[in-house]
Design an enzyme around this catalytic site. Structure first.
Site, PDB file in Angstrom:
ATOM      1  NE  ARG A 102      -3.950   0.628   1.650  1.00 61.01           N
ATOM      2  CZ  ARG A 102      -5.210   0.677   2.084  1.00 61.01           C
ATOM      3  NH1 ARG A 102      -5.497   1.324   3.196  1.00 61.01           N
ATOM      4  NH2 ARG A 102      -6.181   0.086   1.416  1.00 61.01           N
ATOM      5  CG  HIS A 129      -8.047   0.215  -3.631  1.00 54.84           C
ATOM      6  ND1 HIS A 129      -7.355  -0.932  -3.278  1.00 54.84           N
ATOM      7  CD2 HIS A 129      -8.745   0.581  -2.516  1.00 54.84           C
ATOM      8  CE1 HIS A 129      -7.628  -1.235  -2.006  1.00 54.84           C
ATOM      9  NE2 HIS A 129      -8.458  -0.333  -1.528  1.00 54.84           N
ATOM     10  CD  GLN A 132     -12.775  -1.559  -2.113  1.00 52.63           C
ATOM     11  OE1 GLN A 132     -12.038  -1.538  -1.143  1.00 52.63           O
ATOM     12  NE2 GLN A 132     -13.994  -2.068  -2.069  1.00 52.63           N
ATOM     13  CG  ASP A 224     -13.560   6.456  -1.789  1.00 46.06           C
ATOM     14  OD1 ASP A 224     -13.607   6.272  -0.555  1.00 46.06           O
ATOM     15  OD2 ASP A 224     -12.493   6.406  -2.447  1.00 46.06           O
ATOM     16  CB  CYS A 264     -14.028   1.351  -1.190  1.00 48.38           C
ATOM     17  SG  CYS A 264     -13.551   3.056  -0.904  1.00 48.38           S
ATOM     18  NE  ARG A 292     -10.126  -5.105  -0.771  1.00 47.52           N
ATOM     19  CZ  ARG A 292      -9.390  -4.177  -0.154  1.00 47.52           C
ATOM     20  NH1 ARG A 292      -9.979  -3.132   0.395  1.00 47.52           N
ATOM     21  NH2 ARG A 292      -8.070  -4.264  -0.140  1.00 47.52           N
TER      22      ARG A 292
END
Ligand code: CP
Ligand code: NVA
Length: 307
Positions: A102, A129, A132, A224, A264, A292
């Site tokens: 990340r 991402h 996701q 988001d 998310c 996920r």
């Protein structure tokens, strides 16, 4: 030849197969029939930013598959500061079998993947991402079945999550609309790339600054945070620019009557979305969060060439 998952596009035409695999593996796990293909293997997880879902879903998922996951905190490695990206990639590859990263910068993500002998999975950076998006498309598949011709509507910031999601949705033949303030549209290159994919799959991408037009007849409404990790300095100006883009019942009602809501997470209740939408019967946010883990398990199995 090792395989990385830096962009959702790295799965190319296998995207649908990986989603179907994730759904199958979720069923096997729930039936207590899961295999342990990573027995004796180690997943190294480098975090430059905080996380709940990514950290726990990778760690639990890899453990379920027989392996061990190693959490490397933001203070630990200090990629590019304490040590070069190249040296981190080379050294870590001597110890671990898969690297999850990340990162703040997509350049570092790509450099790590270039020098690491181990496969590198993007656990979010400033551009994408992909894990996701995999979980999101899996969730929509579970609820809506065939995705072809379905309409996915994004409301708010044209950010990393949207980039992966629109690339993946276009690949699966979904129409995508995004309602974003004009200063916060997704990156032009990502839009072009998505349009090329959409032309191949017979779907469409529409970007507008009108959230109500974007939401019309959608099967999915997705939003988001207005302030992504790394954007904190712009907080005040973002909060005011995005205020008309809150997903509330008025906006949600412009979608189809059976439309679902996705986020998310983490969400800022009362900012980008109201409690009423978050907690409504049509909100699938916790199923999405659980997915996920299943989606990433399938992705790891696939890039390791095991299934
Ligand atoms: N959605 C997501 O990536 O959550 P975390 O930041 O908690 O990992
Ligand atoms: N766009 C958000 C997603 C968090 C999971 C961020 O980058 O902070």
């Amino acid at each position: 030849m090792k395989r990385d998952l830096i962009s959702i596009e790295d799965l190319g035409d296998e995207l649908k197969e990986v989603i179907d695999l994730a759904i199958a593996m979720k069923g096997e796990t729930k039936d207590g029939m899961s295999m342990q293909p990573f027995k004796g293997k180690v997943l190294g997880m480098i975090f430059e930013k905080p996380s709940l879902r990514t950290r726990v879903s990778f760690e639990v998922g890899f453990t379920q598959m027989g392996g061990t996951a190693l959490y490397l905190s933001p203070n630990e490695i200090q990629i590019g500061k304490r040590e070069s990206v190249k040296d981190v990639a080379k050294v870590l590859s001597r110890f671990v079998d898969i690297i999850m990263y990340r990162a703040f910068r997509n350049e570092n993500m790509r450099e790590l993947a270039r020098y690491a002998e181990a496969p590198v999975i993007n656990g979010l950076d400033n551009v994408e991402h992909p894990c996701q998006a995999l979980a999101d498309l899996m969730t929509i598949s579970e609820i809506k079945g065939d995705l072809t011709g379905r309409k996915l509507c994004w409301i708010g910031d044209g950010n990393n999550v949207l980039n992966s999601l629109m690339l993946g949705a276009a690949r699966l033949g979904m129409d995508v609309s995004a309602g974003c303030p004009s200063n916060y549209w997704p990156d032009a290159e990502m839009v072009e790339r998505t349009k090329r994919i959409a032309a191949g799959s017979g779907s469409t991408l529409e970007i507008t600054d009108d959230p109500f037009a974007a939401a019309r007849d959608a099967d999915v409404i997705y939003t988001d945070t207005w302030v992504s990790m790394g954007d904190e300095a712009e907080k005040e100006q973002r909060l005011s620019a995005f205020r008309p883009y809150q997903v509330n019942m008025d906006l949600f009602s412009r979608a189809k009557p059976d439309a679902i809501f996705l986020h998310c997470l983490p969400a800022h209740r009362g900012e980008e979305v109201t409690n009423e939408v978050m907690d409504s019967e049509r909100s699938a946010i916790y199923q999405q969060a659980e997915n996920r883990m299943h989606a990433q398990k399938a992705a790891m199995v696939r890039i390791a060439g095991l299934r």
